[in-house]
Scaffold this motif. Structure first.
Motif, PDB file in Angstrom:
ATOM      1  N   TYR A  24      42.471 -15.628  53.675  1.00 32.54           N
ATOM      2  CA  TYR A  24      41.316 -16.407  54.120  1.00 32.54           C
ATOM      3  C   TYR A  24      41.751 -17.786  54.619  1.00 32.54           C
ATOM      4  CZ  TYR A  24      36.805 -18.741  54.082  1.00 32.54           C
ATOM      5  OH  TYR A  24      35.691 -19.449  54.440  1.00 32.54           O
ATOM      6  N   SER A  25      42.642 -18.428  53.889  1.00 33.14           N
ATOM      7  CA  SER A  25      43.085 -19.766  54.291  1.00 33.14           C
ATOM      8  C   SER A  25      43.832 -19.724  55.620  1.00 33.14           C
ATOM      9  CB  SER A  25      43.935 -20.418  53.201  1.00 33.14           C
ATOM     10  OG  SER A  25      45.153 -19.738  53.044  1.00 33.14           O
ATOM     11  N   LYS A  62      41.010 -18.832  58.397  1.00 36.38           N
ATOM     12  CA  LYS A  62      39.790 -19.646  58.479  1.00 36.38           C
ATOM     13  C   LYS A  62      39.631 -20.332  59.829  1.00 36.38           C
ATOM     14  CE  LYS A  62      37.076 -22.660  55.628  1.00 36.38           C
ATOM     15  NZ  LYS A  62      36.992 -23.440  54.431  1.00 36.38           N
ATOM     16  N   ARG A  87      36.536 -13.034  61.886  1.00 37.15           N
ATOM     17  CA  ARG A  87      35.353 -12.255  61.592  1.00 37.15           C
ATOM     18  C   ARG A  87      35.192 -11.071  62.559  1.00 37.15           C
ATOM     19  NH1 ARG A  87      34.280 -15.788  58.081  1.00 37.15           N
ATOM     20  NH2 ARG A  87      33.133 -17.632  57.934  1.00 37.15           N
ATOM     21  N   MET A 109      34.820 -22.636  46.715  1.00 36.31           N
ATOM     22  CA  MET A 109      34.904 -21.533  47.681  1.00 36.31           C
ATOM     23  C   MET A 109      33.687 -20.624  47.641  1.00 36.31           C
ATOM     24  SD  MET A 109      38.748 -20.063  47.959  1.00 36.31           S
ATOM     25  CE  MET A 109      38.154 -18.888  49.160  1.00 36.31           C
ATOM     26  N   ARG A 124      30.506 -20.820  48.339  1.00 33.62           N
ATOM     27  CA  ARG A 124      29.639 -20.772  49.524  1.00 33.62           C
ATOM     28  C   ARG A 124      30.292 -19.961  50.648  1.00 33.62           C
ATOM     29  NH1 ARG A 124      25.011 -20.091  51.291  1.00 33.62           N
ATOM     30  NH2 ARG A 124      24.772 -20.757  53.419  1.00 33.62           N
ATOM     31  N   ASP A 125      31.584 -20.196  50.878  1.00 35.03           N
ATOM     32  CA  ASP A 125      32.298 -19.435  51.908  1.00 35.03           C
ATOM     33  C   ASP A 125      32.321 -17.944  51.587  1.00 35.03           C
ATOM     34  OD1 ASP A 125      32.832 -21.765  53.270  1.00 35.03           O
ATOM     35  OD2 ASP A 125      34.930 -21.883  52.663  1.00 35.03           O
ATOM     36  N   GLU A 172      28.950 -16.311  52.197  1.00 35.13           N
ATOM     37  CA  GLU A 172      28.737 -16.082  53.630  1.00 35.13           C
ATOM     38  C   GLU A 172      29.615 -14.950  54.157  1.00 35.13           C
ATOM     39  OE1 GLU A 172      29.188 -19.823  55.611  1.00 35.13           O
ATOM     40  OE2 GLU A 172      27.403 -20.657  54.659  1.00 35.13           O
ATOM     41  N   LEU A 173      30.859 -14.888  53.697  1.00 36.32           N
ATOM     42  CA  LEU A 173      31.763 -13.821  54.126  1.00 36.32           C
ATOM     43  C   LEU A 173      31.238 -12.453  53.690  1.00 36.32           C
ATOM     44  CD1 LEU A 173      34.435 -13.073  55.499  1.00 36.32           C
ATOM     45  CD2 LEU A 173      35.570 -13.461  53.310  1.00 36.32           C
TER      46      LEU A 173
END
Length: 161
Positions: free
Chosen positions: A47-48, A51, A56, A80, A82-83, A86-87
Motif C-alpha cells: 500500500y505504501s 499509494k 486502484r 490507517m 480511514r484509508d 475506503e480501500l
C-alpha cells in the motif's frame, strides 16, 4: 539469497517462487501466530509503495486489501483506518460491478467494521454510500435480514438537506 539458491526468479518487475510447493514451504516456515502480522505487513508495504500511483486499477487493489484484511481489526493502525475503510469500499464496489456479491459483501463488511464511532456525523455521504452498497450486497447474497438492518440504520441516520 533466495534468488541465488534458485527458489525465486525475476519475471519482469516481479519476483516469483519457482514452484507453488516452494511458496507453500516458505509460508509453512512462518509460525501460525505470526501469519496475520505477516500478511498485514506485506499489505501495508504494498500500500505504501502504491499509494502515489493509480493502484486502484486492476487486481492490485484486491491483492493489497486482501493482505491488509488478514490483520483486521486488531493490527490496523489508527492512522490507517480511514484509508483501509475506503480501500475495502472500493474493492467491494468493484466486486459488485462484476456481480461478485459474496466478495463484495466481505470487503464491505470490513469497511463497516472499521468505521469510526462518529462516521455518520464526520463522513455522512460516505457512510450513506457504504451502508446502501452493503445492503445491496447482503440482499444479493440472500441475507435479507442483514440487508433490512442496514437499510433501517440508513433510515435512522438519514438527513434531508
Amino acid at each position: 539469497e533466495a534468488i541465488n539458491e534458485g527458489f525465486i526468479h525475476k519475471v519482469g518487475l516481479e519476483f516469483k517462487f519457482v514452484h507453488d510447493k516452494v511458496s507453500e514451504a516458505a509460508y509453512g516456515l512462518i509460525p501460525d501466530d505470526k501469519k496475520s502480522q505477516f500478511h498485514y505487513s506485506i499489505g501495508v508495504l504494498l500500500y505504501s509503495f502504491s499509494k502515489e500511483q493509480d493502484f486502484r486499477l486492476g487486481d492490485t487493489m484486491f491483492q493489497i486489501c486482501g493482505q491488509i484484511n488478514h490483520g483486521i481489526p486488531k493490527l490496523i493502525e489508527p492512522e490507517m483506518k480511514r484509508d483501509i475503510v475506503e480501500l475495502n469500499f472500493e474493492c467491494g464496489s468493484s466486486a459488485m460491478s462484476r456481480s461478485d456479491h459474496q466478495t463484495a459483501q466481505s470487503y464491505l463488511n470490513n469497511s463497516l467494521l472499521l468505521l469510526s464511532e462518529d462516521h455518520w456525523s464526520s463522513n455522512y455521504e460516505f457512510s450513506l454510500r457504504l451502508y446502501f452498497l452493503s445492503a445491496k450486497a447482503a440482499y444479493s447474497c440472500g441475507k435479507i435480514e442483514k440487508a433490512y438492518d442496514l437499510l433501517k440504520k440508513i433510515l435512522r441516520e438519514g438527513r434531508c438537506f
